[in-house]
Each structure stands twice: as C-alpha cells, then as structure tokens.
Write an enzyme that holds these catalytic residues in place. Structure first.
Site, PDB file in Angstrom:
ATOM      1  N   HIS A 139      49.562  45.521 -15.068  1.00 22.99           N
ATOM      2  CA  HIS A 139      49.288  46.813 -15.702  1.00 22.99           C
ATOM      3  C   HIS A 139      50.542  47.370 -16.374  1.00 22.99           C
ATOM      4  CE1 HIS A 139      50.500  46.876 -11.574  1.00 22.99           C
ATOM      5  NE2 HIS A 139      50.724  48.184 -11.537  1.00 22.99           N
ATOM      6  N   ARG A 140      51.687  47.208 -15.707  1.00 24.68           N
ATOM      7  CA  ARG A 140      52.949  47.730 -16.238  1.00 24.68           C
ATOM      8  C   ARG A 140      53.309  47.020 -17.535  1.00 24.68           C
ATOM      9  NH1 ARG A 140      54.911  47.094 -11.774  1.00 24.68           N
ATOM     10  NH2 ARG A 140      54.387  49.078 -10.823  1.00 24.68           N
ATOM     11  N   ASN A 166      65.816  54.184 -12.689  1.00 28.91           N
ATOM     12  CA  ASN A 166      67.073  53.483 -12.439  1.00 28.91           C
ATOM     13  C   ASN A 166      66.784  52.114 -11.836  1.00 28.91           C
ATOM     14  OD1 ASN A 166      68.996  55.378 -13.333  1.00 28.91           O
ATOM     15  ND2 ASN A 166      68.703  56.579 -11.463  1.00 28.91           N
ATOM     16  N   LYS A 185      52.623  37.216 -12.063  1.00 30.60           N
ATOM     17  CA  LYS A 185      52.124  38.588 -11.933  1.00 30.60           C
ATOM     18  C   LYS A 185      52.564  39.431 -13.138  1.00 30.60           C
ATOM     19  CE  LYS A 185      52.679  42.985  -9.782  1.00 30.60           C
ATOM     20  NZ  LYS A 185      53.367  43.893  -8.890  1.00 30.60           N
ATOM     21  N   HIS A 216      65.300  46.114 -12.254  1.00 33.03           N
ATOM     22  CA  HIS A 216      64.310  45.101 -12.634  1.00 33.03           C
ATOM     23  C   HIS A 216      63.437  45.591 -13.792  1.00 33.03           C
ATOM     24  CE1 HIS A 216      61.446  41.866 -12.222  1.00 33.03           C
ATOM     25  NE2 HIS A 216      60.500  42.778 -12.293  1.00 33.03           N
ATOM     26  N   LYS A 217      62.949  46.835 -13.655  1.00 31.35           N
ATOM     27  CA  LYS A 217      62.103  47.391 -14.719  1.00 31.35           C
ATOM     28  C   LYS A 217      62.900  47.513 -16.031  1.00 31.35           C
ATOM     29  CE  LYS A 217      58.905  50.511 -12.231  1.00 31.35           C
ATOM     30  NZ  LYS A 217      58.455  51.909 -12.149  1.00 31.35           N
ATOM     31  N   GLY A 272      54.110  46.917  -2.449  1.00 32.45           N
ATOM     32  CA  GLY A 272      52.954  47.828  -2.450  1.00 32.45           C
ATOM     33  C   GLY A 272      51.660  47.138  -2.039  1.00 32.45           C
ATOM     34  N   TYR A 273      50.652  47.282  -2.878  1.00 28.98           N
ATOM     35  CA  TYR A 273      49.321  46.745  -2.572  1.00 28.98           C
ATOM     36  C   TYR A 273      49.133  45.299  -3.048  1.00 28.98           C
ATOM     37  CZ  TYR A 273      48.390  51.677  -1.698  1.00 28.98           C
ATOM     38  OH  TYR A 273      48.445  52.959  -1.216  1.00 28.98           O
ATOM     39  N   ASP A 296      54.043  56.109 -14.757  1.00 22.23           N
ATOM     40  CA  ASP A 296      53.488  56.394 -13.441  1.00 22.23           C
ATOM     41  C   ASP A 296      52.347  55.401 -13.210  1.00 22.23           C
ATOM     42  OD1 ASP A 296      53.651  57.962 -11.076  1.00 22.23           O
ATOM     43  OD2 ASP A 296      51.745  58.876 -11.589  1.00 22.23           O
TER      44      ASP A 296
HETATM   45  P1  IMP Z   1      55.135  53.703  -9.406  1.00 16.11           P
HETATM   46  O1  IMP Z   1      54.578  54.868 -10.186  1.00 16.11           O
HETATM   47  O2  IMP Z   1      55.393  52.483 -10.279  1.00 16.11           O
HETATM   48  O3  IMP Z   1      56.312  54.081  -8.568  1.00 16.11           O
HETATM   49  O4  IMP Z   1      53.982  53.246  -8.389  1.00 16.11           O
HETATM   50  C1  IMP Z   1      53.465  54.140  -7.384  1.00 16.11           C
HETATM   51  C2  IMP Z   1      52.815  53.355  -6.271  1.00 16.11           C
HETATM   52  O5  IMP Z   1      51.664  52.640  -6.743  1.00 16.11           O
HETATM   53  C3  IMP Z   1      53.694  52.274  -5.628  1.00 16.11           C
HETATM   54  O6  IMP Z   1      54.516  52.829  -4.616  1.00 16.11           O
HETATM   55  C4  IMP Z   1      52.636  51.340  -5.047  1.00 16.11           C
HETATM   56  O7  IMP Z   1      52.095  51.865  -3.855  1.00 16.11           O
HETATM   57  C5  IMP Z   1      51.550  51.373  -6.100  1.00 16.11           C
HETATM   58  N1  IMP Z   1      51.793  50.328  -7.125  1.00 16.11           N
HETATM   59  C6  IMP Z   1      52.089  50.532  -8.442  1.00 16.11           C
HETATM   60  N2  IMP Z   1      52.265  49.363  -9.083  1.00 16.11           N
HETATM   61  C7  IMP Z   1      52.051  48.398  -8.163  1.00 16.11           C
HETATM   62  C8  IMP Z   1      52.091  46.968  -8.240  1.00 16.11           C
HETATM   63  O8  IMP Z   1      52.376  46.344  -9.274  1.00 16.11           O
HETATM   64  N3  IMP Z   1      51.835  46.322  -7.089  1.00 16.11           N
HETATM   65  C9  IMP Z   1      51.530  46.953  -5.924  1.00 16.11           C
HETATM   66  N4  IMP Z   1      51.501  48.267  -5.797  1.00 16.11           N
HETATM   67  C10 IMP Z   1      51.754  49.002  -6.911  1.00 16.11           C
END
Ligand code: IMP
Length: 196
Positions: free
Chosen positions: A181-182, A13, A176, A16-17, A154-155, A73
């Site tokens: 990766h996404r 939901n 970015k 942005h994504k 996040g990181y 994920d």
């Molecule tokens: P999600 O599966 O996209 O919800 O990512 C799980 C977790 O991985 C996030 O809560 C972050 O801790 C880390 N993470 C995933 N993608 C990124 C990013 O693009 N930048 C920084 N942290 C990320």
C-alpha cells in the site's frame, strides 16, 4: 521534471522509508527528513481518518518550514470489524504500542467471522503553498487464522495479500515492498511530482 520544487520534506525520520523514496525520486528533487529541517515535535494523530492524520502532520511541517511537504498515514481495515482497527491500527490493543498484542486481539475479534477480507491503506498528503493533495495506495487481502512468518512488522504475520498463500511476514521485504500500500501511494505521489 519539476522546476519549482527543489526540496521536498517528508514527515518522517524512518531511514528505510526515506531511502526507499529517495531511490524513486526524479533528478533535481532533494528529499529532506523532518530532522534535517530541525523539526522535532511529535504531532498527535487525533484525526478520524487517514486523510485527517496525514494532513495534520504535513500541515505542522509546512507551517514550520514553508517548504513543500508530505506526510503519510497507514493502517489496516477489516471488513467484518467495520473498518477497524483503521486509524487506531498502531494502538488497537492499547498503550504502549505492541504489535503482537494487536495481532492477538485482531484474531480474537475475528473468531467465528466468515468474512476475513481486509485491506492495508496508505494516504499521503502533499502540501505546497497553494495546493493540498491526497494520494491513496491499497493492497487487498485476507486475515489468516493464526500468525505466520518472521519478516516485516505490525499486522504482516496475519495479512495474506490477494493472489498469495503466504502472509506478508512470509514474503521477503522486496516482495512485500513491490506490492505494498505504501509503495502504491508513493508511486502516485511521484507520478504527480514528475508532471507538476
Ligand atoms: P504508520 O501510519 O505507517 O505508522 O502505520 C500505523 C500502523 O498501521 C502500524 O503501527 C501498523 O500497526 C499498521 N501498519 C501500517 N502499515 C503496515 C504494514 O505494511 N504492515 C503491517 N502493519 C502495518
């Protein structure tokens, strides 16, 4: 162009994504959020791999809707930490999710380690009535000695992508997202949808 697939559900939901993927979809495919199909359960991410978790989420949505679904994920894998935090990225330093605390723990666990290479990974699982497919995107980089920058989440403040001096958090969202990766995983998914 995909004739059979008119609607596709994304296990998210996050506006942005959703917007980002909608902008990239070929004509004739409508992207629905999980809220739009009335799915409001929280799927527990109990898997040991990104694939497991993406499949768990996509399967729950497919069972609920019967529509073509995909879920993603993501996480950070650090070589010197044997791939940690990995699937535990969000909760690396415990509950509740706290990105700053996660970053501090990561820096601490890397103290004295020479090899600071890492990668961000996204795995997308696509489910149709007769197919289960996975698409992976990665961005390689290194972990900075200390956090830098205010963008992202996040990181991002400690991740320096290959070929850059700046962390993701020092780059604009556009910069970015162009190499993330996404984005790379979504591109593979969209390529597949085009030629299905
Ligand atoms: P999600 O599966 O996209 O919800 O990512 C799980 C977790 O991985 C996030 O809560 C972050 O801790 C880390 N993470 C995933 N993608 C990124 C990013 O693009 N930048 C920084 N942290 C990320």
């Amino acid at each position: 162009m995909v004739e059979a697939v008119k609607e596709i559900v994304f296990a998210s939901n996050n506006k942005h994504k959703l917007d980002e993927i909608r902008d990239m979809l070929p004509d004739g495919i409508q992207l629905l959020s999980q809220a739009e199909i009335g799915f409001n359960q929280d799927v527990e991410e109990t898997g040991k791999t990104f694939e497991d978790n993406a499949l768990l989420k996509a399967q729950a949505l497919f069972d609920f809707s019967g529509k073509v679904c995909f879920a993603d994920d993501s996480g950070l894998e650090v070589k010197a930490l044997k791939g940690q935090p990995g699937v535990k990225s969000a909760r690396y330093s415990g509950e509740p999710v706290d990105h700053k605390r996660n970053v501090s723990l990561l820096i601490k666990n890397l103290e004295g380690k020479k090899d600071r290479t890492a990668r961000f990974v996204t795995v997308i699982c696509l489910l149709t009535a007769d197919k289960t497919l996975f698409f992976e995107g990665e961005v390689k980089g290194t972990i900075a000695e200390a956090p830098r920058g205010d963008n992202g989440f996040g990181y991002d403040p400690v991740f320096i992508p290959e070929g850059e001096n700046r962390t993701f958090a020092e780059m604009s969202p556009e910069e970015k997202n162009a190499i993330s990766h996404r984005k790379r995983a979504v591109e593979k998914l969209l390529e597949f949808l085009k030629y299905l």
